[in-house]
Design an enzyme around this catalytic site. Structure first.
Site, PDB file in Angstrom:
ATOM      1  N   HIS A 121       0.867  -1.184   0.000  1.00  0.00           N
ATOM      2  CA  HIS A 121       0.000   0.000   0.000  1.00  0.00           C
ATOM      3  C   HIS A 121       0.898   1.225   0.000  1.00  0.00           C
ATOM      4  O   HIS A 121       2.015   1.199   0.510  1.00  0.00           O
ATOM      5  CB  HIS A 121      -0.870  -0.043   1.257  1.00  0.00           C
ATOM      6  N   ASP A 198       2.863  -4.299   8.133  1.00  0.00           N
ATOM      7  CA  ASP A 198       1.610  -3.591   7.906  1.00  0.00           C
ATOM      8  C   ASP A 198       0.484  -4.601   8.078  1.00  0.00           C
ATOM      9  O   ASP A 198       0.269  -5.457   7.222  1.00  0.00           O
ATOM     10  CB  ASP A 198       1.609  -2.995   6.490  1.00  0.00           C
ATOM     11  N   GLN A 201      -4.666  -5.344   6.804  1.00  0.00           N
ATOM     12  CA  GLN A 201      -5.581  -6.324   6.222  1.00  0.00           C
ATOM     13  C   GLN A 201      -5.532  -7.683   6.911  1.00  0.00           C
ATOM     14  O   GLN A 201      -6.286  -8.583   6.555  1.00  0.00           O
ATOM     15  CB  GLN A 201      -5.274  -6.498   4.730  1.00  0.00           C
ATOM     16  N   LYS A 224     -11.070  -0.974   9.826  1.00  0.00           N
ATOM     17  CA  LYS A 224     -11.161  -2.162   8.978  1.00  0.00           C
ATOM     18  C   LYS A 224     -11.574  -3.406   9.767  1.00  0.00           C
ATOM     19  O   LYS A 224     -11.760  -4.472   9.176  1.00  0.00           O
ATOM     20  CB  LYS A 224      -9.827  -2.407   8.266  1.00  0.00           C
ATOM     21  N   CYS A 361      -4.619   2.324  -3.910  1.00  0.00           N
ATOM     22  CA  CYS A 361      -3.403   2.834  -3.252  1.00  0.00           C
ATOM     23  C   CYS A 361      -2.248   1.866  -3.431  1.00  0.00           C
ATOM     24  O   CYS A 361      -1.475   1.616  -2.501  1.00  0.00           O
ATOM     25  CB  CYS A 361      -3.651   3.106  -1.767  1.00  0.00           C
TER      26      CYS A 361
END
Length: 406
Positions: A121, A198, A201, A224, A361
């Site tokens: 991202h 990261d 997700q 999220k 993104c």
């Protein structure tokens, strides 16, 4: 509790769009919120709205207990050793920028290497580009296999004793790939580098154990994972956080302020300058409670199964290309021949189906895929096979609408 029952706990999903039942397939961008999260935030504002850490009055004490109680929930959720290792941020972007600005700029010099992947991202690319520009370090990219996965042999070859930082997304927001971050962390540490993950997700969709992953930093967002917008967290190993300097200065994060110099509070508060996102943290705590009631193992299983079902059904449509590996979680990214993804999303919207279209993104990954944009259907614990069937029917209508030119 099955997906149909879970869906009833989300008020926003009980509505029609353009005369059709809403089918929400954009959870990778932001998830919807269950009643108990909405009520937790509303209860804070209705009953004990106050600033934290400052006052000794009843409302202030309740607010502080709620805020710090949420920190403990985050700690347990990701299995950090201590709440000192849990920093509240505005989300994944802020958390990654904190690592880049506070840790990297003070520990990376000319000739060092920073290793990331082309699937990242933008929030996990641009901060490292800026660090490389300021420090003179080299930004390197792990190569991807033809299906978008990472081969550990390439990791071994790319990471060297010059590498100081490796930063990789746990799950791709475009391909649905689950990256082997635990194994990458081991290789990074063997070469003297730190590992940044990261988790935007992954945290919503699977059980995360930062001690098992042995990552040095882990970032994720509340919105999220059924929580409010504007709240997230950065996990960092205590020994690293203690050596880092804050990048925001003001109230809340200070210990003593003199005319010429100041000192900072201990962890984690030295990184939380100003009035914090109190309602957001309380809402995030409620979201964690909700997800744990459902069970992260059940959520992961469901999200994998629904994505596999979607990929199988969508692959029956002629002229539709699906990107990413066969083993995926949570989403299906695709294109229909000769139809722009924005047009696909617009037609689906007339059927009440919400999908994402664009570069997500992830422009370097779009270039790697040799496309300018894609459409993406992303799933969560409240999506059903009936939602997928509606999507497939909508895609067939989309082909018909554009004349079935292929």
């Amino acid at each position: 509790m099955n997906a149909k029952e879970i869906k009833q706990l989300f008020p926003i999903l009980n509505q029609q769009v353009h005369g059709n039942p809403l089918v929400y397939l954009d959870s990778a961008a932001t998830s919807q919120k269950p009643t108990q999260v909405i009520e937790a935030v509303a209860d804070y504002y209705r009953r004990y709205n106050s600033n934290v850490h400052r006052g000794v009055h009843t409302l202030g004490t309740l607010a502080t207990d709620g805020y710090e109680g949420a920190r403990e929930k985050v700690r347990a959720f990701i299995n950090a050793k201590s709440t000192e290792e849990v920093i509240f941020t505005r989300g994944t972007t802020t958390a990654l920028n904190l690592v880049a600005s506070s840790y990297a700029r003070n520990n990376v010099t000319a000739g060092d290497e920073i290793v990331i992947t082309p699937m990242e991202h933008h929030s996990n690319i641009i901060p490292w580009q800026q660090v490389a520009k300021v420090t003179g370090a080299t930004l390197k990219y792990l190569p991807l296999q033809t299906d978008g996965t990472i081969a550990l042999k390439d990791v071994e070859e790319t990471i060297t004793d010059k590498t100081k930082i490796v930063s990789v997304m746990h799950v791709s927001n475009v391909l649905g790939v689950i990256n082997p971050v635990k194994e990458i962390a081991e290789i990074a540490h063997r070469n003297g580098a730190i590992m940044v993950v990261d988790g935007a997700q992954s945290a919503p969709h699977m059980k995360v154990d930062v001690q098992d992953l042995d990552c040095d930093f882990f970032a994720f967002s509340g919105h999220k994972m059924c929580g409010p917008t504007g709240i997230g967290s950065l996990y960092g190993k205590k020994e690293l956080l203690e050596k880092m300097e804050p990048i925001e200065f003001g109230g809340e994060m200070i210990d003593f302020v003199g005319l010429q110099d100041s000192t900072w509070k201990e962890l984690p508060w030295k990184f939380e300058g100003g009035t914090p996102i109190i309602a957001g943290a309380i809402g995030l705590g409620a979201a964690i409670d909700f997800l744990q009631e459902i069970g992260l193992e059940e959520i992961e299983k469901h999200d994998h199964e629904i994505a596999q079902y979607a990929a199988e059904r969508m692959s029956e449509i002629d002229g539709l290309t699906i990107y990413g590996p066969k083993h995926r979680t949570g989403l299906v990214t695709f294109n229909i021949n000769d139809v722009h993804p924005h047009d696909v999303a617009t037609v689906l919207d007339t059927e009440g189906i919400a999908v994402r279209a664009g570069h997500h993104c992830a422009q370097p990954l779009m270039k790697w895929l040799d496309v300018s944009a894609t459409a993406r259907a992303s799933f969560y614990l409240y999506n059903t096979k009936e939602d997928v069937d509606a999507l497939v029917a909508g895609l067939v209508k989309t082909k018909e609408y554009f004349g079935d030119v292929f």
